[in-house]
Design a protein around this motif. Structure first.
Motif, PDB file in Angstrom:
ATOM      1  N   VAL A  57       5.199   3.793   2.351  1.00  0.00           N
ATOM      2  CA  VAL A  57       4.889   2.477   1.783  1.00  0.00           C
ATOM      3  C   VAL A  57       4.737   1.478   2.924  1.00  0.00           C
ATOM      4  O   VAL A  57       5.529   1.474   3.867  1.00  0.00           O
ATOM      5  N   TYR A  58       3.740   0.626   2.796  1.00  0.00           N
ATOM      6  CA  TYR A  58       3.446  -0.413   3.779  1.00  0.00           C
ATOM      7  C   TYR A  58       3.437  -1.768   3.077  1.00  0.00           C
ATOM      8  O   TYR A  58       2.973  -1.882   1.949  1.00  0.00           O
ATOM      9  N   GLU A  83      -5.166   5.837  -0.326  1.00  0.00           N
ATOM     10  CA  GLU A  83      -4.276   4.691  -0.250  1.00  0.00           C
ATOM     11  C   GLU A  83      -4.364   3.916  -1.550  1.00  0.00           C
ATOM     12  O   GLU A  83      -5.447   3.537  -1.982  1.00  0.00           O
ATOM     13  N   ILE A  84      -3.221   3.721  -2.160  1.00  0.00           N
ATOM     14  CA  ILE A  84      -3.122   2.965  -3.407  1.00  0.00           C
ATOM     15  C   ILE A  84      -2.752   1.533  -3.055  1.00  0.00           C
ATOM     16  O   ILE A  84      -1.810   1.299  -2.286  1.00  0.00           O
ATOM     17  N   GLY A  85      -3.495   0.602  -3.601  1.00  0.00           N
ATOM     18  CA  GLY A  85      -3.209  -0.815  -3.416  1.00  0.00           C
ATOM     19  C   GLY A  85      -3.237  -1.523  -4.759  1.00  0.00           C
ATOM     20  O   GLY A  85      -3.408  -0.885  -5.814  1.00  0.00           O
ATOM     21  N   PHE A  86      -3.105  -2.829  -4.723  1.00  0.00           N
ATOM     22  CA  PHE A  86      -3.036  -3.621  -5.946  1.00  0.00           C
ATOM     23  C   PHE A  86      -3.858  -4.898  -5.792  1.00  0.00           C
ATOM     24  O   PHE A  86      -3.894  -5.489  -4.706  1.00  0.00           O
ATOM     25  N   LYS A 108       0.866  -1.194   0.000  1.00  0.00           N
ATOM     26  CA  LYS A 108       0.000   0.000   0.000  1.00  0.00           C
ATOM     27  C   LYS A 108       0.895   1.234   0.000  1.00  0.00           C
ATOM     28  O   LYS A 108       1.919   1.267   0.680  1.00  0.00           O
ATOM     29  N   LEU A 109       0.502   2.260  -0.750  1.00  0.00           N
ATOM     30  CA  LEU A 109       1.153   3.573  -0.737  1.00  0.00           C
ATOM     31  C   LEU A 109       0.123   4.579  -0.257  1.00  0.00           C
ATOM     32  O   LEU A 109      -1.061   4.439  -0.569  1.00  0.00           O
ATOM     33  N   ARG A 110       0.573   5.610   0.448  1.00  0.00           N
ATOM     34  CA  ARG A 110      -0.355   6.645   0.925  1.00  0.00           C
ATOM     35  C   ARG A 110       0.100   8.033   0.478  1.00  0.00           C
ATOM     36  O   ARG A 110       1.288   8.337   0.494  1.00  0.00           O
ATOM     37  N   TYR A 111      -0.895   8.850   0.154  1.00  0.00           N
ATOM     38  CA  TYR A 111      -0.685  10.261  -0.180  1.00  0.00           C
ATOM     39  C   TYR A 111      -1.561  11.077   0.762  1.00  0.00           C
ATOM     40  O   TYR A 111      -2.790  10.955   0.719  1.00  0.00           O
ATOM     41  N   TYR A 112      -0.929  11.897   1.616  1.00  0.00           N
ATOM     42  CA  TYR A 112      -1.633  12.692   2.629  1.00  0.00           C
ATOM     43  C   TYR A 112      -1.896  14.104   2.109  1.00  0.00           C
ATOM     44  O   TYR A 112      -1.010  14.725   1.529  1.00  0.00           O
ATOM     45  N   TYR A 113      -3.112  14.616   2.370  1.00  0.00           N
ATOM     46  CA  TYR A 113      -3.513  15.934   1.866  1.00  0.00           C
ATOM     47  C   TYR A 113      -4.654  16.487   2.703  1.00  0.00           C
ATOM     48  O   TYR A 113      -5.201  15.792   3.561  1.00  0.00           O
ATOM     49  N   THR A 114      -5.030  17.733   2.417  1.00  0.00           N
ATOM     50  CA  THR A 114      -6.225  18.321   3.032  1.00  0.00           C
ATOM     51  C   THR A 114      -7.322  18.361   1.979  1.00  0.00           C
ATOM     52  O   THR A 114      -7.073  18.706   0.823  1.00  0.00           O
TER      53      THR A 114
END
Length: 188
Positions: free
Chosen positions: A175-176, A122-125, A76-82
């Motif tokens: 990345v997790y 969160e981006i996953g596959f 999993k990848l994460r992109y944090y934002y408001t």
């Protein structure tokens, strides 16, 4: 025993005292029963550098720096934002070597908003994405928008890279693997 029942990721506990101000403690819960053997990093730049726009447009490169393949469905990848105005959102994967249909996106509202983030996507596959070979990399080009196409203000967002126009190591897109943080950092 209470902590063992909590989901993996960041959890915040609030303490109220008979004297003094209430305090909060944020910490990360990780599964330590099996140490992750994967070594991954994220390189990233934003496709749109303007302060405000109706889409978030990060470009990711997931790099396997280990000597063994990594099963992508565990990553999993994460992109944090408001979010800048609570609205339903849409996720689009425009392109990836593993196939756009094999890239997933989910929106998570932080339990406690930070100055530079109140959401992450969160981006996953899927399992059909296969694995990432040792020393290999894949690109993941995504867009996020609000369903009514109102603007986001990217300036000051935790994961926003306001400078680069090509891939650079970007620790603010963590990345997790199997729920364990293995590269990068979450907002404080």
């Amino acid at each position: 025993s209470y902590l063992a029942t909590q989901a993996l990721g960041t959890t915040t506990l609030s303490f109220e005292f008979s004297a003094g101000a209430a305090q909060s403690l944020a910490f990360t819960i990780a599964d330590t029963t099996v140490a992750p053997t994967a070594a991954l990093k994220v390189q990233m730049y934003n496709g749109t550098l303007s302060a405000s726009g109706n889409t978030l447009n990060p470009k990711f490169k997931l790099v396997n720096t280990s000597t063994s393949a990594v099963t992508l469905s565990d990553v999993k990848l994460r992109y944090y934002y408001t979010i800048d105005g609570e609205k339903p959102q849409s996720f689009f994967c425009d392109w990836s070597q593993v196939g756009s249909a094999n890239v997933t996106g989910a929106f998570v509202k932080l339990p406690t908003a930070k100055a530079d983030a109140d959401y992450y996507f969160e981006i996953g596959f899927t399992s059909a994405a296969g694995s990432l070979a040792a020393g290999g990399s894949i690109d993941i080009q995504v867009r996020v928008s609000k369903e009514d196409w109102t603007n986001y203000t990217q300036t000051g967002d935790y994961s926003f890279n306001a400078v680069d126009t090509n891939y650079v190591d970007w620790s603010k897109a963590p990345v997790y693997v199997s729920g364990n943080l293995i590269w990068g950092s979450e907002p404080n």
